[in-house]
Scaffold this active site. Structure first.
Site, short mmCIF file in Angstrom:
data_model
loop_
_atom_site.label_atom_id
_atom_site.label_comp_id
_atom_site.label_asym_id
_atom_site.label_seq_id
_atom_site.Cartn_x
_atom_site.Cartn_y
_atom_site.Cartn_z
CB VAL A 1 35.12 37.42 30.70
CG1 VAL A 1 35.67 38.78 30.27
CG2 VAL A 1 35.97 36.29 30.12
CG HIS A 2 33.43 40.02 36.49
ND1 HIS A 2 34.30 39.05 36.93
CD2 HIS A 2 33.48 41.01 37.42
CE1 HIS A 2 34.83 39.43 38.08
NE2 HIS A 2 34.36 40.61 38.40
#
Ligand code: UD1
Length: 362
Positions: free
Chosen positions: A204-205
């Protein structure tokens, strides 16, 4: 044959994976000057990719570091401008949709140096994404548009861009076939203490998720409740926000979530190929899952890689806890996986397009 002088500008993790096969192809007959903007600078976000993928050491590193979009992009531009003037290239090659791509494209185009864009034509149609702004601007400045998919060619046509457009396939597939297929996953599985098929891999970024306490919180709640362990390779920006938003306690107290630092290419492929599924908001990893036949749940409302969804290998769920759980419960591998990303020789097609446009071969 004229030897072309090509300046390639990279700076962020996915660009290293894309540049590896292109550098290899270009350097057979041409002169490449490799510029690293320094957008990503940690060993695990940068150097390890150069080492593992055999990318030549950058000729210049601008060491720009982290910052706001305007500062980061703005600080790169005068340095790139000076370099382009000094080096006098035939063409500047930029990759993808990061601030490094934008700075390279803008600085070159303003000097009248042709810009060639690898991964041209992708659209999420969501202007809230900084990457969408970068892509649109760079595509409209580019002289040579190197598209990975039919959908990306069609997107450019809708915006009135057809000159210089080439369908070359996806360079990440070149890297997957050249390095990924031969990776032995056993050492990484042992290192992380997981068994093949018994876990989901997660990343997740995206700013849309990692900068929102509500979205990041919902994702964490979903991960904690899944039927298999989640191995989560946590990007530095996400780690910082998990702490700042007070969500890290939930992560650490969940037996179901195993957080690990950003992982190298070899580790990523090892984990991905062994996972029961991928949970991600990365663009590149949605494709990598498809390359290796791993079903994907995308933690976004839209994707640039529409083929993965149309073919049933990817499902878009946003950051909704119930939707994530339902999609994971329904993970399956469709019967077919057509070659919508080309044949793993996109770098050769890129080289041919550069030579045809800028007179490399007589
Ligand atoms: C950038 C790209 C994104 C790409 C992603 C791949 C933009 C707008 N975004 O997002 O398109 O998918 O790279 O990873 O260009 N940080 C470190 N060490 C590093 C690099 C970053 O600690 O080596 C931290 C810093 O706190 C930094 C934050 O991560 O502020 C964000 O880094 P940045 O490069 O701005 O954006 P990414 O989220 O990595």
């Amino acid at each position: 044959m004229k030897r072309l002088k090509i300046i390639s500008v990279v700076g962020a993790r996915p660009q290293f994976i894309k540049a590896a096969p292109v550098c290899r192809a270009l350097r057979q007959d041409h002169d490449e000057v490799l510029v690293h903007s320094g957008q990503h600078y940690d060993y695990g976000m940068s150097d390890v990719f150069f080492e593992q993928l055999g990318i030549p050491k950058p000729d210049f590193n601008l060491a720009v570091g982290s910052g706001s979009h305007a500062r980061q992009t703005g600080e790169m531009m005068p340095m790139l401008e000076e370099l382009f003037l000094e080096q006098d290239p035939d063409v500047v090659l930029v990759y993808g949709d990061t601030n490094t791509t934008l700075a390279g494209g803008l600085a070159a185009a303003k000097l009248g140096v042709p810009v060639a864009h690898v991964e041209a034509g992708l659209r999420s149609f969501n202007r809230a994404m900084p990457e969408e702004i970068n892509r649109v601007v760079v595509d409209h400045l580019s002289d040579l548009l190197l598209c990975p998919t039919r959908a990306s060619v069609a997107n450019l046509a809708v915006e009135g861009i057809s000159d210089g457009v080439h369908l070359v396939g996806d360079v990440m597939l070149d890297t997957a076939r050249f390095f990924g297929d031969s990776v032995d996953p056993a050492p990484a599985l042992e290192q992380f203490g997981v068994e093949a098929g018994q876990f989901y891999l997660a990343t997740v970024h995206r700013a849309g998720n990692s900068d929102s306490p509500a979205r990041l919180g919902a994702i964490v709640e979903a991960f904690a409740q899944l039927d298999r362990r989640v191995v989560w390779a946590v990007h530095p920006r996400t780690r910082k926000n998990l702490i700042d938003f007070g969500i890290m306690q939930t992560v650490e107290s969940s037996d179901n979530i195993l957080t690990v630092p950003p992982v190298s290419y070899i580790e990523t492929v090892s984990l991905l190929r062994s996972a029961a599924g991928l949970l991600t908001d990365s663009g590149g990893m949605q494709k990598e899952a498809y390359f290796f036949g791993i079903p994907c749940v995308t933690l976004r409302e839209e994707t640039e890689w529409v083929e993965t969804v149309e073919l049933g290998w990817n499902v878009l769920v946003g950051a909704n806890r119930e939707a994530i759980r339902a999609a994971v419960a329904n993970l399956h591998r469709p019967a077919s996986r057509p070659a919508v990303y080309g044949d793993g020789h996109a770098a050769d097609a890129i080289l041919a397009a550069l030579e045809a446009r800028y007179g490399g071969r007589s």
